[in-house]
Design a protein around this motif. Sequence first.
Motif, PDB file in Angstrom:
ATOM      1  N   HIS A  28       0.733  -1.243  -0.006  1.00  0.00           N
ATOM      2  CA  HIS A  28      -0.185  -0.206   0.028  1.00  0.00           C
ATOM      3  C   HIS A  28       0.853   1.298   0.066  1.00  0.00           C
ATOM      4  CE1 HIS A  28      -3.725  -2.390   0.713  1.00  0.00           C
ATOM      5  NE2 HIS A  28      -2.886  -3.187   1.543  1.00  0.00           N
ATOM      6  N   LEU A  84      -0.940   5.719   0.325  1.00  0.00           N
ATOM      7  CA  LEU A  84      -0.860   6.580   1.592  1.00  0.00           C
ATOM      8  C   LEU A  84       0.578   7.412   1.778  1.00  0.00           C
ATOM      9  CD1 LEU A  84      -2.544   4.169   3.814  1.00  0.00           C
ATOM     10  CD2 LEU A  84      -3.897   6.086   2.697  1.00  0.00           C
ATOM     11  N   SER A  85       0.484   8.281   2.447  1.00  0.00           N
ATOM     12  CA  SER A  85       1.690   9.179   3.045  1.00  0.00           C
ATOM     13  C   SER A  85       2.518   8.003   3.872  1.00  0.00           C
ATOM     14  CB  SER A  85       1.444  10.363   3.712  1.00  0.00           C
ATOM     15  OG  SER A  85       0.890  10.135   4.768  1.00  0.00           O
ATOM     16  N   TRP A  86       3.832   8.272   4.197  1.00  0.00           N
ATOM     17  CA  TRP A  86       4.476   7.433   5.186  1.00  0.00           C
ATOM     18  C   TRP A  86       3.810   7.463   6.514  1.00  0.00           C
ATOM     19  CZ3 TRP A  86       6.758   4.121   2.375  1.00  0.00           C
ATOM     20  CH2 TRP A  86       7.666   4.595   1.322  1.00  0.00           C
ATOM     21  N   ALA A  87       3.493   8.775   6.994  1.00  0.00           N
ATOM     22  CA  ALA A  87       2.939   8.494   8.445  1.00  0.00           C
ATOM     23  C   ALA A  87       1.537   7.913   8.445  1.00  0.00           C
ATOM     24  CB  ALA A  87       2.689  10.199   8.643  1.00  0.00           C
ATOM     25  N   GLU A  88       0.532   8.254   7.441  1.00  0.00           N
ATOM     26  CA  GLU A  88      -0.781   7.379   7.563  1.00  0.00           C
ATOM     27  C   GLU A  88      -0.527   5.895   7.163  1.00  0.00           C
ATOM     28  OE1 GLU A  88      -3.392  10.672   4.973  1.00  0.00           O
ATOM     29  OE2 GLU A  88      -1.929   9.502   3.484  1.00  0.00           O
ATOM     30  N   LEU A  89       0.543   5.567   6.618  1.00  0.00           N
ATOM     31  CA  LEU A  89       0.797   3.806   6.405  1.00  0.00           C
ATOM     32  C   LEU A  89       1.169   3.351   7.585  1.00  0.00           C
ATOM     33  CD1 LEU A  89       0.628   1.866   4.154  1.00  0.00           C
ATOM     34  CD2 LEU A  89       3.138   2.507   3.514  1.00  0.00           C
ATOM     35  N   ALA A 117       0.319   4.643  10.560  1.00  0.00           N
ATOM     36  CA  ALA A 117      -0.772   4.609  11.454  1.00  0.00           C
ATOM     37  C   ALA A 117      -1.868   3.382  11.190  1.00  0.00           C
ATOM     38  CB  ALA A 117      -1.554   5.695  11.469  1.00  0.00           C
ATOM     39  N   VAL A 118      -1.862   3.042   9.787  1.00  0.00           N
ATOM     40  CA  VAL A 118      -3.164   1.982   9.538  1.00  0.00           C
ATOM     41  C   VAL A 118      -2.422   0.598   9.638  1.00  0.00           C
ATOM     42  CG1 VAL A 118      -4.247   3.598   7.843  1.00  0.00           C
ATOM     43  CG2 VAL A 118      -2.641   2.072   7.155  1.00  0.00           C
ATOM     44  N   ASP A 137       4.783   4.681  15.280  1.00  0.00           N
ATOM     45  CA  ASP A 137       4.983   6.159  14.220  1.00  0.00           C
ATOM     46  C   ASP A 137       5.777   5.774  13.108  1.00  0.00           C
ATOM     47  OD1 ASP A 137       7.641   5.971  15.262  1.00  0.00           O
ATOM     48  OD2 ASP A 137       7.578   7.509  16.812  1.00  0.00           O
ATOM     49  N   GLN A 138       6.027   6.738  12.345  1.00  0.00           N
ATOM     50  CA  GLN A 138       6.757   6.325  11.192  1.00  0.00           C
ATOM     51  C   GLN A 138       8.161   5.947  11.241  1.00  0.00           C
ATOM     52  OE1 GLN A 138       6.416  10.013   8.248  1.00  0.00           O
ATOM     53  NE2 GLN A 138       8.361   9.214   7.046  1.00  0.00           N
TER      54      GLN A 138
END
Length: 267
Positions: free
Chosen positions: A213, A217-222, A224-225, A230-231
């Motif tokens: 994925h 998504l951004s790295w931060a969003e990835l 989280a999900v 954290d990143q």
Amino acid sequence: MTNSEVSERELPLPDALRPWVARIADLRVNRLPMEPFTHLPDTATKLVVRVEGNGRPGVLVVGPRVRATYHAAKHLVSCTELRLTPGTARPLLGVPAVELVGRALPLDELPGPVARQLAVELRGLAPEAAVARLAEVVPARLTAVADGARTELVRAGVDAMSLRTGHLPGPVPAVARELAVSERQLRKLFAEGVGLSPKHYARINRVRAVVAHATELSWAELAAVTGYYDQSHMTSDFRALMGVPPRSYFTGRLPEALPCRAAVRRG
């Protein structure tokens, strides 16, 4: 590796094999790639029916892979890959999954009469015929020897430690309590049925989700999900299992490839 270099086609899974095989796929390398082939970390044990260089079919057993490997392919290959369900390795192959981790070897080189008998059943069969033969012999044979209650526990543990939409892997102590087993028993179940510890199983699951994925998504969003704190924790775990941080991997800055006798896919 691009889609023009390799093709993958999921094949119908015979109903008779569904308790024992999670997925069957036909893999074909159309031309040798310019970039290295990547083997992602993988939690599954697989039977791989492939056509050898002499044109004769052969069957490999490929165990779970705890870290990514990168290979420079020298030959084209086609194969059919059967991903075994958790808990299937011992009744089908005669050895616990933990003894197969990091290994890829001919089926007839496994010790014991169980693997030797299966190798005789499949000897000389092309992939389609091998799948049909497995559908004939596996159900009765495994139903007779498999410990159903133990297999169900293994699969419940795997489900609890798996990442999927709306579900993050639980802490190992919590999963053990949920299954009414001790943490030690849970680790033993995973070692025999999967080949990995529950924690390492969950790590591989997460890293594969990051790979799948990363473009969405951004790295931060990835992070989280996929359940990372954290990143930076995601990056650290990715580097540990993949050999490079995410940005390097997705821009093609990969570790040096090792020689490989047969081409394989990324994934």
